[in-house]
Design a protein around this motif. Structure first.
Motif, PDB file in Angstrom:
ATOM      1  N   SER A 145       6.682   9.046   6.802  1.00  0.00           N
ATOM      2  CA  SER A 145       5.254   8.747   6.891  1.00  0.00           C
ATOM      3  C   SER A 145       4.967   7.509   7.753  1.00  0.00           C
ATOM      4  O   SER A 145       3.827   7.272   8.137  1.00  0.00           O
ATOM      5  CB  SER A 145       4.650   8.561   5.494  1.00  0.00           C
ATOM      6  N   PHE A 146       5.990   6.723   8.070  1.00  0.00           N
ATOM      7  CA  PHE A 146       5.799   5.498   8.846  1.00  0.00           C
ATOM      8  C   PHE A 146       5.879   5.734  10.355  1.00  0.00           C
ATOM      9  O   PHE A 146       5.290   4.994  11.129  1.00  0.00           O
ATOM     10  CB  PHE A 146       6.818   4.430   8.447  1.00  0.00           C
ATOM     11  N   ALA A 147       6.647   6.720  10.783  1.00  0.00           N
ATOM     12  CA  ALA A 147       6.839   7.067  12.197  1.00  0.00           C
ATOM     13  C   ALA A 147       7.799   8.247  12.233  1.00  0.00           C
ATOM     14  O   ALA A 147       8.335   8.658  11.204  1.00  0.00           O
ATOM     15  CB  ALA A 147       7.405   5.881  12.988  1.00  0.00           C
ATOM     16  N   ALA A 205       4.408   3.579  24.845  1.00  0.00           N
ATOM     17  CA  ALA A 205       4.787   2.169  24.751  1.00  0.00           C
ATOM     18  C   ALA A 205       4.262   1.484  23.487  1.00  0.00           C
ATOM     19  O   ALA A 205       4.330   0.275  23.377  1.00  0.00           O
ATOM     20  CB  ALA A 205       4.284   1.425  25.980  1.00  0.00           C
ATOM     21  N   SER A 206       3.751   2.248  22.536  1.00  0.00           N
ATOM     22  CA  SER A 206       3.197   1.630  21.331  1.00  0.00           C
ATOM     23  C   SER A 206       4.288   0.967  20.489  1.00  0.00           C
ATOM     24  O   SER A 206       5.463   1.303  20.586  1.00  0.00           O
ATOM     25  CB  SER A 206       2.445   2.669  20.495  1.00  0.00           C
ATOM     26  N   ASP A 207       3.856  -0.005  19.677  1.00  0.00           N
ATOM     27  CA  ASP A 207       4.789  -0.694  18.788  1.00  0.00           C
ATOM     28  C   ASP A 207       5.166   0.241  17.638  1.00  0.00           C
ATOM     29  O   ASP A 207       4.297   0.735  16.924  1.00  0.00           O
ATOM     30  CB  ASP A 207       4.148  -1.958  18.207  1.00  0.00           C
ATOM     31  N   LEU A 208       6.446   0.483  17.503  1.00  0.00           N
ATOM     32  CA  LEU A 208       6.957   1.325  16.426  1.00  0.00           C
ATOM     33  C   LEU A 208       8.079   0.580  15.715  1.00  0.00           C
ATOM     34  O   LEU A 208       8.841  -0.143  16.349  1.00  0.00           O
ATOM     35  CB  LEU A 208       7.490   2.653  16.974  1.00  0.00           C
ATOM     36  N   PRO A 209       8.197   0.760  14.408  1.00  0.00           N
ATOM     37  CA  PRO A 209       9.217   0.027  13.664  1.00  0.00           C
ATOM     38  C   PRO A 209      10.597   0.672  13.755  1.00  0.00           C
ATOM     39  O   PRO A 209      10.728   1.887  13.861  1.00  0.00           O
ATOM     40  CB  PRO A 209       8.709   0.104  12.225  1.00  0.00           C
ATOM     41  N   SER A 210      11.606  -0.181  13.712  1.00  0.00           N
ATOM     42  CA  SER A 210      12.976   0.239  13.435  1.00  0.00           C
ATOM     43  C   SER A 210      13.230  -0.226  12.008  1.00  0.00           C
ATOM     44  O   SER A 210      12.809  -1.321  11.618  1.00  0.00           O
ATOM     45  CB  SER A 210      13.967  -0.413  14.387  1.00  0.00           C
ATOM     46  N   LEU A 243       0.848  -1.175   0.000  1.00  0.00           N
ATOM     47  CA  LEU A 243       0.000   0.000   0.000  1.00  0.00           C
ATOM     48  C   LEU A 243       0.891   1.234   0.000  1.00  0.00           C
ATOM     49  O   LEU A 243       1.700   1.414   0.872  1.00  0.00           O
ATOM     50  CB  LEU A 243      -0.894   0.017   1.244  1.00  0.00           C
ATOM     51  N   ALA A 244       0.735   2.056  -1.000  1.00  0.00           N
ATOM     52  CA  ALA A 244       1.507   3.289  -1.092  1.00  0.00           C
ATOM     53  C   ALA A 244       0.571   4.368  -1.580  1.00  0.00           C
ATOM     54  O   ALA A 244      -0.058   4.221  -2.626  1.00  0.00           O
ATOM     55  CB  ALA A 244       2.686   3.126  -2.037  1.00  0.00           C
ATOM     56  N   SER A 245       0.471   5.449  -0.837  1.00  0.00           N
ATOM     57  CA  SER A 245      -0.399   6.565  -1.166  1.00  0.00           C
ATOM     58  C   SER A 245      -1.832   6.105  -1.397  1.00  0.00           C
ATOM     59  O   SER A 245      -2.520   6.595  -2.284  1.00  0.00           O
ATOM     60  CB  SER A 245       0.119   7.312  -2.396  1.00  0.00           C
ATOM     61  N   GLY A 246      -2.265   5.130  -0.592  1.00  0.00           N
ATOM     62  CA  GLY A 246      -3.639   4.668  -0.673  1.00  0.00           C
ATOM     63  C   GLY A 246      -3.929   3.707  -1.815  1.00  0.00           C
ATOM     64  O   GLY A 246      -5.009   3.185  -1.927  1.00  0.00           O
ATOM     65  N   ALA A 247      -2.990   3.457  -2.701  1.00  0.00           N
ATOM     66  CA  ALA A 247      -3.208   2.552  -3.830  1.00  0.00           C
ATOM     67  C   ALA A 247      -2.458   1.258  -3.575  1.00  0.00           C
ATOM     68  O   ALA A 247      -1.362   1.263  -3.054  1.00  0.00           O
ATOM     69  CB  ALA A 247      -2.712   3.199  -5.118  1.00  0.00           C
ATOM     70  N   ALA A 248      -3.043   0.165  -3.942  1.00  0.00           N
ATOM     71  CA  ALA A 248      -2.373  -1.127  -3.769  1.00  0.00           C
ATOM     72  C   ALA A 248      -1.495  -1.380  -4.989  1.00  0.00           C
ATOM     73  O   ALA A 248      -1.942  -1.326  -6.112  1.00  0.00           O
ATOM     74  CB  ALA A 248      -3.406  -2.232  -3.605  1.00  0.00           C
ATOM     75  N   LEU A 249      -0.226  -1.652  -4.737  1.00  0.00           N
ATOM     76  CA  LEU A 249       0.720  -1.964  -5.805  1.00  0.00           C
ATOM     77  C   LEU A 249       1.267  -3.355  -5.545  1.00  0.00           C
ATOM     78  O   LEU A 249       1.547  -3.726  -4.424  1.00  0.00           O
ATOM     79  CB  LEU A 249       1.883  -0.960  -5.797  1.00  0.00           C
ATOM     80  N   LEU A 250       1.440  -4.126  -6.571  1.00  0.00           N
ATOM     81  CA  LEU A 250       1.969  -5.464  -6.405  1.00  0.00           C
ATOM     82  C   LEU A 250       3.481  -5.401  -6.290  1.00  0.00           C
ATOM     83  O   LEU A 250       4.156  -4.876  -7.164  1.00  0.00           O
ATOM     84  CB  LEU A 250       1.575  -6.333  -7.607  1.00  0.00           C
ATOM     85  N   LEU A 251       4.014  -5.922  -5.184  1.00  0.00           N
ATOM     86  CA  LEU A 251       5.456  -5.937  -4.984  1.00  0.00           C
ATOM     87  C   LEU A 251       6.052  -7.241  -5.490  1.00  0.00           C
ATOM     88  O   LEU A 251       6.966  -7.257  -6.278  1.00  0.00           O
ATOM     89  CB  LEU A 251       5.804  -5.757  -3.503  1.00  0.00           C
ATOM     90  N   SER A 263       5.627  -6.187   9.694  1.00  0.00           N
ATOM     91  CA  SER A 263       7.018  -5.915   9.333  1.00  0.00           C
ATOM     92  C   SER A 263       7.271  -6.192   7.859  1.00  0.00           C
ATOM     93  O   SER A 263       7.935  -5.413   7.176  1.00  0.00           O
ATOM     94  CB  SER A 263       7.971  -6.755  10.191  1.00  0.00           C
ATOM     95  N   CYS A 264       6.733  -7.309   7.342  1.00  0.00           N
ATOM     96  CA  CYS A 264       6.929  -7.637   5.926  1.00  0.00           C
ATOM     97  C   CYS A 264       6.206  -6.643   5.021  1.00  0.00           C
ATOM     98  O   CYS A 264       6.732  -6.268   3.971  1.00  0.00           O
ATOM     99  CB  CYS A 264       6.488  -9.065   5.643  1.00  0.00           C
ATOM    100  N   ASP A 265       5.008  -6.213   5.427  1.00  0.00           N
ATOM    101  CA  ASP A 265       4.295  -5.204   4.639  1.00  0.00           C
ATOM    102  C   ASP A 265       5.093  -3.905   4.574  1.00  0.00           C
ATOM    103  O   ASP A 265       5.240  -3.302   3.509  1.00  0.00           O
ATOM    104  CB  ASP A 265       2.904  -4.940   5.225  1.00  0.00           C
ATOM    105  N   LEU A 266       5.626  -3.466   5.715  1.00  0.00           N
ATOM    106  CA  LEU A 266       6.410  -2.230   5.751  1.00  0.00           C
ATOM    107  C   LEU A 266       7.727  -2.405   4.998  1.00  0.00           C
ATOM    108  O   LEU A 266       8.154  -1.515   4.256  1.00  0.00           O
ATOM    109  CB  LEU A 266       6.654  -1.787   7.192  1.00  0.00           C
ATOM    110  N   ALA A 267       8.382  -3.562   5.156  1.00  0.00           N
ATOM    111  CA  ALA A 267       9.631  -3.818   4.427  1.00  0.00           C
ATOM    112  C   ALA A 267       9.391  -3.757   2.920  1.00  0.00           C
ATOM    113  O   ALA A 267      10.238  -3.259   2.167  1.00  0.00           O
ATOM    114  CB  ALA A 267      10.219  -5.172   4.830  1.00  0.00           C
ATOM    115  N   SER A 268       8.229  -4.227   2.463  1.00  0.00           N
ATOM    116  CA  SER A 268       7.891  -4.146   1.039  1.00  0.00           C
ATOM    117  C   SER A 268       7.795  -2.694   0.582  1.00  0.00           C
ATOM    118  O   SER A 268       8.280  -2.343  -0.502  1.00  0.00           O
ATOM    119  CB  SER A 268       6.558  -4.850   0.773  1.00  0.00           C
ATOM    120  N   GLN A 269       7.199  -1.855   1.395  1.00  0.00           N
ATOM    121  CA  GLN A 269       7.081  -0.427   1.054  1.00  0.00           C
ATOM    122  C   GLN A 269       8.460   0.234   1.018  1.00  0.00           C
ATOM    123  O   GLN A 269       8.756   1.024   0.120  1.00  0.00           O
ATOM    124  CB  GLN A 269       6.186   0.281   2.059  1.00  0.00           C
ATOM    125  N   VAL A 270       9.318  -0.114   1.976  1.00  0.00           N
ATOM    126  CA  VAL A 270      10.663   0.458   2.015  1.00  0.00           C
ATOM    127  C   VAL A 270      11.482  -0.047   0.826  1.00  0.00           C
ATOM    128  O   VAL A 270      12.235   0.713   0.205  1.00  0.00           O
ATOM    129  CB  VAL A 270      11.355   0.159   3.361  1.00  0.00           C
TER     130      VAL A 270
END
Length: 191
Positions: free
Chosen positions: A77-79, A104-109, A12-20, A173-180
């Motif tokens: 935009s992620f944190a 204490a929320s879950d945030l990505p590194s 998901l990038a800018s609200g549109a689904a893109l196939l990674l 994590s995998c969804d975010l790694a795909s965006q990165v």
């Protein structure tokens, strides 16, 4: 396992689904198999920035600066992240971004690492299997971990760049790694 379940990992990038990538499901730990299809050459999307790509993977990987492949602005935009921390460990030159914690929320590194003498084929299984595929014709391996995910992208035959996300559950994590990976891949030399 000849009848592995294949499913697309959506980005998901800018609200549109893109196939990674299309990869094997990680529902059965350790049973992921590489896809048998040969990636076909696809025209470069006009939404991806065009960069000059080099073909000598050894020289290309050695000239890559991980902190230019990914910047704090790229992931804002992620944190909210602290300034990048340069690292060098295990044969990799890296650039890591740690979240600014206000509760204490879950945030990505998020990290990116250049591995000059390690190919995508040498990526380690972290116990949940390895999913293979491609991104814009570049071979990659997705390695889910407990509480994280790594996407290794080929830079020629003997080098790679890893995108790592930790601090979230495996699927997030995998969804975010795909965006990165979508941000980093156009900055990599062809090889």
């Amino acid at each position: 396992m000849g009848n592995s379940v294949i499913r697309p990992f959506a980005l998901l990038a800018s609200g549109a689904a893109l196939l990674l990538l299309t990869a094997c499901s990680s529902d059965e730990p350790g049973s992921a198999e590489p896809m048998s299809e040969t990636p076909t050459s696809q025209p470069q999307s006009s939404s991806s920035p065009s960069t000059s790509r080099q073909s000598d993977d050894g020289a290309s990987a050695s000239s890559l600066d991980p902190c230019t492949l990914l910047t704090k602005d790229d992931i804002s935009s992620f944190a909210t992240f602290e300034d990048a921390k340069e690292t060098e460990m295990g044969g990799a030159r890296g650039c890591d971004f740690y979240p600014v914690r206000t509760d204490a929320s879950d945030l990505p590194s998020i990290g990116v690492a250049v591995r000059e003498s390690q190919s995508v084929d040498s990526v380690n299984d972290e116990g949940l299997g390895i999913n293979t595929g491609d991104l814009n014709g570049r071979d990659l391996a997705q390695v889910p971990t407990h509480g994280g995910c790594i996407i290794a992208m080929a830079v020629g035959d003997s080098s790679r760049v890893d995108v790592t996300v930790t601090g979230l559950d495996t699927q997030e994590s995998c969804d975010l790694a795909s965006q990165v990976a979508e941000i980093v891949e156009p900055k990599l030399p062809e090889g």
